[in-house]
Every structure is written in C-alpha cells, then in structure tokens.
Scaffold this active site. Structure first.
Site, mmCIF file in Angstrom:
data_model
loop_
_atom_site.group_PDB
_atom_site.id
_atom_site.type_symbol
_atom_site.label_atom_id
_atom_site.label_comp_id
_atom_site.label_asym_id
_atom_site.label_seq_id
_atom_site.Cartn_x
_atom_site.Cartn_y
_atom_site.Cartn_z
ATOM 1 N N GLY B 29 -27.068 -2.330 11.115
ATOM 2 C CA GLY B 29 -27.263 -2.271 9.671
ATOM 3 C C GLY B 29 -28.449 -1.438 9.239
ATOM 4 O O GLY B 29 -28.584 -1.124 8.058
ATOM 5 N N CYS B 237 4.603 -4.505 -0.405
ATOM 6 C CA CYS B 237 4.778 -3.059 -0.320
ATOM 7 C C CYS B 237 6.221 -2.699 -0.644
ATOM 8 O O CYS B 237 7.159 -3.307 -0.120
ATOM 9 C CB CYS B 237 4.407 -2.581 1.085
ATOM 10 S SG CYS B 237 4.854 -0.869 1.407
ATOM 11 N N CYS B 240 7.818 -1.141 2.846
ATOM 12 C CA CYS B 240 8.004 -1.933 4.063
ATOM 13 C C CYS B 240 7.959 -3.436 3.804
ATOM 14 O O CYS B 240 8.147 -4.230 4.726
ATOM 15 C CB CYS B 240 6.971 -1.550 5.117
ATOM 16 S SG CYS B 240 5.332 -2.212 4.794
ATOM 17 N N CYS B 262 1.844 0.501 0.881
ATOM 18 C CA CYS B 262 0.726 0.355 1.800
ATOM 19 C C CYS B 262 -0.134 1.606 1.761
ATOM 20 O O CYS B 262 0.392 2.723 1.806
ATOM 21 C CB CYS B 262 1.224 0.211 3.238
ATOM 22 S SG CYS B 262 2.057 -1.324 3.575
ATOM 23 N N CYS B 268 2.619 1.126 7.650
ATOM 24 C CA CYS B 268 3.853 1.059 6.875
ATOM 25 C C CYS B 268 5.013 1.636 7.690
ATOM 26 O O CYS B 268 6.083 1.036 7.782
ATOM 27 C CB CYS B 268 3.666 1.846 5.578
ATOM 28 S SG CYS B 268 4.872 1.445 4.315
#
Lengths: 256, 289
Positions: B29, B237, B240, B262, B268
C-alpha cells in the site's frame, strides 16, 4: 498542583533575528493566559512554538498528558504530537480560512476531528456536529452548507466548534477576534467565555486587543521585541502597569 | 525482434523498476517513487502499467491485456501488440492461461490463482489528492496514519447524497496501515482484492508504484451505519445470463433502449461457449462463423 503546561526558557530565532527568547511560565488547569504586545513582538512565534507548529531552538515545553503525565512536547515524536493536537489540544487561527476546510460542509468540518480519533458511526458524528453547531449558535439547517457560504463571524464560530468537539483541555488562540466587527466580536467573546468556564478549559490567547484579555484572561503576559517584559494578574497589569511599554500600551487604547 | 531490447525497456530501467516493485511489495500500500520513462504512448493510456509489465515479463510468460474488462478495445489490443512485437511473448485472452494480466479499471471475474500477476494502470495514485492538494502534507499524513480526512470525504458523500456515492476508485485500508487508491476499478471489484495473485500498481505520469502481495488484507473504508456495498446493475447479462458479474450498460438506440452485458469479455464468451445463453446472446461459434 502540577501545571498543565510548563514553559522553560523558550527561544526561537529566525537567523540572526530573535523571534522570542527567554520565555518562562506555568499554566495551571482551568487558567486562561493572555499574551499581548505590538505586531512583531513575537506573540505568534511563541504560540506556534508552544502548539508544536514551530520547533523552538532552545528550551522545553512540558505538557501534563491525561494518560501518561508530564511529557516534553518539543522532543516527542511528531505522530504523538499530532495525536495530542487533535485530542487534548485545540488551535483557533486568526483567519478561519486557515483553520477550516473550505470545500467541506460545516458538519464535515466539525466531524473531522471525531473521525480522526476513530469515530466511525455516521449517525453519531452527525448528531455531535449538530449539537456543537447549536452551541456556537449556528442553525441546524446550515449543517450541509460550506463555510464559504458563511459570514466571517459564523466561520470563526464554526472554527471554534470544530476545535472543541473532542473536548480538549488546552486551547491555543491566535487573535480569535481579529477582523470581526465589534458587535460580532462581543458575541464571540461572550460565547468563548461561556465555553471556557463551562468546559473548564485552559487557554492561551494571543491578541493585541486589551479588551479581549480583560474579559477572558486570568493572567497576562506582555511581550516586546521577543522578550516578556511584564507578567501578572490581568487586572493588576492593566490597572497598574509597571514597564514603560505596558504603560504606553494601556494608555494607547481609545476611550469612546 | 533484434531492434528492441526484450520488452522494450533497457536493462537498467527494468532493474530500477524491479527495485521499486520489491520495495512496494515489502510495504503493501505504500507508494514508492520511481523514475518513470517516456513510453511510446500518451500519458493516461497506461504508461505506468506498461513499464511495470515490461519489468515483470519473462520470455516464458503469457500476457493478457484488458481495458474496462474487454480484450478487444483499442488500448488493450495496442498494448498486447506492443509486447508481442517487443518481447515476443505469448498472448492470450483467457484469464486462466495468462501469467501476467495488465488491466485498466477492472479485475477479471475469473478468480486469479497463485503464480499470476495483475498489473494495474493507475491515473492518480494518491487517495488523498482531492482532499489535500499538498504532496508534502499527504506524505506526512500517510507516514503518521493521519487518515481522518478520508472519512470526511465519505461523510460528505452521505450528507449530500444519503449514501456513499463513490462508485469507483473506492479507498481501501491495506493491512491496517496504508490507505490506498485501488485505481479506478468499480467498487464491485474491491472485495476481490484479497486474492491469491500478486497485484502491482503503476502510475506513469505520477511516477509511483505500489503493490499488494498475495492474500493481503484489504478493507474498503465505510461507516458502521453505512457499511460498504459492492453494488452493480440489477440485471443479468443479456448475452450470457450471468448474475454475478459486473455489467456495462449499452444504449442501443435513441429511444432509451439499453442492454446490460458483462464488462469482462473473456468471462462472457467462455460462459456462452459452455452453453449459458442470455436473452439476446448467441453461441460464440455462430458469431465467428
């Protein structure tokens, strides 16, 4: 009784010039101390040294911390000093723009200190902010307004709320009433006096306005050219000034 | 091939970047400064990500690039081609096959495994940038863990919008120490950041690198009474039928008709290949036939 703040032989130089030198005093819990003097006399330098914004070249500042007892704030780690300055200390700037976040709403300004010490409940933060805005006479409806939409007096009151929200023990004030008109000044002083008495605050107030110290301060310190030339009880110093400069200062106040 | 050093950058530069990467991995970080180079593409197109990828690639790697989840956008295709040409590495659109995935603004839906590396393109690495403009001050705030201001931003969101309105680049706390900007990924992807793969972040213009080692603790900041919510569009979606993936909203005409698909094209397509067909979807074979 242990002093809350014990200042020993503080000196700050800017190159060859003296900022302030040879300052000694003890501040006891619940006491309000005024520092007066003309512009350039080292008042603000001294205050910044005490509050940890400037590193003094010499001397020590010992603060009686609630958790651990007396600690030297000059030599302590910066992380600790920052923690002190957002829990047990407060600093009120002359210009509220220096002490406020102008892009953040009034509620956020007051809440910042709470969040900095770990408050993570929005509802509680909001409630505390509302409460404090009320105590400094700012309407609840203004809580989501930005400070830039506030008048100078309101900004200054907001700055005071923001500083006092975590219940500090020691407040540093740098000309808290500077730049305000007299009637707003009077209300602000009234408010400050109420809060100081109610919360049992200790405070160090730097000002060049003798009326402010007469109203607020228990003790008074007069500075000239970086040196303390006279100190004592406020009424004593103002009514019976000993040093030539203090006499001049007292007699310079215009009588209406 | 002989016209370029392997992966475009010279060895000294890659060495410098690797040192920054190692330091970044050692302090999860923390933003490590590095001497970012001019790359043959404009700032904002992934110069930081490209430099990190170049320093990480080996000849055996399989490289994948996604841009907002898609393998077939200009940015993704040109970066993939860039490394095909300069490093001659194998490339793939399959998340499982890739060893290094460079991404802009998404984490793939398919869970990443140990041994994989995810490289983020980062426009603004400093999470405190718009709260505190001074770089000297933000650095000090990171050093002293002085993060009250970060919650002020979330407070302001709730005060103004009634909920935390930050939807992307949602700030996270890394290993209880550093607040980090996860790059502009949707907050939907934030919970995925505790993953088995190594995550490297490169900001070219800002000259910063930061990193998350595998299984690092990553917590999205929130309030107790306004907890973090990884939201997405409330639709399956259209191609899909997936209910668990992050969706793009595509406007299909000027009457306000829209479809949700997607954003991860590989996810997808592989779902459709295995027979999951949404309301407007077709088998991928038919598409390419």
């Amino acid at each position: 009784m242990t002093p809350l703040l014990s200042v020993k032989n503080i000196e700050k130089r800017y190159g060859a010039r003296i900022g302030c030198t040879g300052v000694n005093f003890d501040l006891f819990p619940g006491e309000v101390m005024g520092i007066v003097g003309e512009s350039g006399s080292g008042k603000s330098t001294l205050l910044n040294c005490l509050a940890g914004h400037l590193a003094p070249d010499q001397g020590s500042v010992t603060y009686d911390r609630t958790s651990t007892g007396p600690v030297d704030t000059v030599t302590m780690a910066e992380a600790e000093r920052r923690m002190l300055s957002r829990t047990e200390w407060a600093f009120v700037h002359q210009n509220p723009r220096d002490g406020l976040r102008m892009g953040v709403s009034a509620g956020g300004n007051v809440g910042e200190r709470l969040m900095a010490v770990g408050a993570r409940h929005y509802g509680n933060i909001r409630e505390t902010s509302t409460d404090w805005l009320g105590r400094v006479e700012i309407a609840d409806s203004r809580i989501d307004d930005r400070p830039s939409a506030f008048s100078g007096g309101m900004q200054q009151r907001l700055q005071i709320a923001r500083n006092l929200v975590t219940g500090p023990r020691l407040v540093f004030m740098d000309e808290p009433t500077g730049g305000l008109d007299v009637s707003v000044q009077a209300r602000l002083l009234d408010l400050l006096r109420g809060l100081v008495r109610e919360m049992g605050l200790s405070a160090i107030i730097v000002t060049h306005d003798l009326a402010v110290v007469r109203l607020l301060a228990d003790r008074l310190m007069v500075m000239k050219d970086g040196n303390v030339i006279e100190q004592g009880l406020t009424d004593q110093v103002l009514d019976d000034p000993q040093a030539a400069y203090t006499q001049l200062l007292v007699s310079s106040v215009l009588q209406v | 091939m002989s016209d370029y050093n392997f992966a475009y950058l010279d060895e000294q530069t890659k060495r410098m970047i690797r040192r920054a990467l190692l330091k970044a991995l050692a302090i999860p970080g923390y933003q490590v400064p590095f001497a970012s180079r001019e790359m043959p593409m404009p700032y904002g197109w992934g110069t930081g990500g490209v430099q990190v990828s170049a320093a990480t690639l080996t000849p055996e790697d399989t490289f994948k690039v996604i841009d907002q989840g898609a393998d077939d956008t200009t940015n993704a295709i040109s970066i993939r081609k860039f490394f095909e040409k300069t490093a001659n590495v194998g490339t793939s659109e399959k998340t499982e096959e890739a060893t290094i995935i460079q991404t802009r603004h998404r984490i793939p839906e398919t869970e990443l495994q140990e041994g994989q590396i995810l490289v983020y393109q980062v426009p603004i690495p400093e999470p405190l940038r718009f709260l505190e403009p001074r770089e000297t001050e933000t650095r000090r705030m990171h050093a002293l863990e002085d993060y009250g201001l970060m919650h002020v931003k979330l407070y302001e969101d709730i005060a103004r919008h009634g909920a935390i309105a930050t939807a992307y680049a949602y700030p996270v706390m890394v290993q209880d120490r550093y607040v980090m900007d996860p790059s502009p990924i949707p907050k939907f992807d934030n919970p995925k950041m505790e993953m088995a793969a190594i995550q490297l972040f490169g900001a070219g213009r800002e000259q910063r690198i930061y990193a998350l080692p595998p299984y690092t603790k990553v917590v999205s900041l929130d309030f107790e009474d306004h907890p973090f919510d990884p939201s997405k569009a409330e639709h399956p979606c259209a191609l899909c039928g997936a209910e668990d993936s992050y969706l793009d909203e595509v406007i299909t005409d000027d009457q306000g008709t829209r479809m949700y698909v997607c954003s991860d094209t590989d996810y997808c397509e592989s779902r459709r290949a295995t027979g999951h067909i949404g309301t407007e979807g077709t088998q991928p074979e038919e598409v390419f036939a």
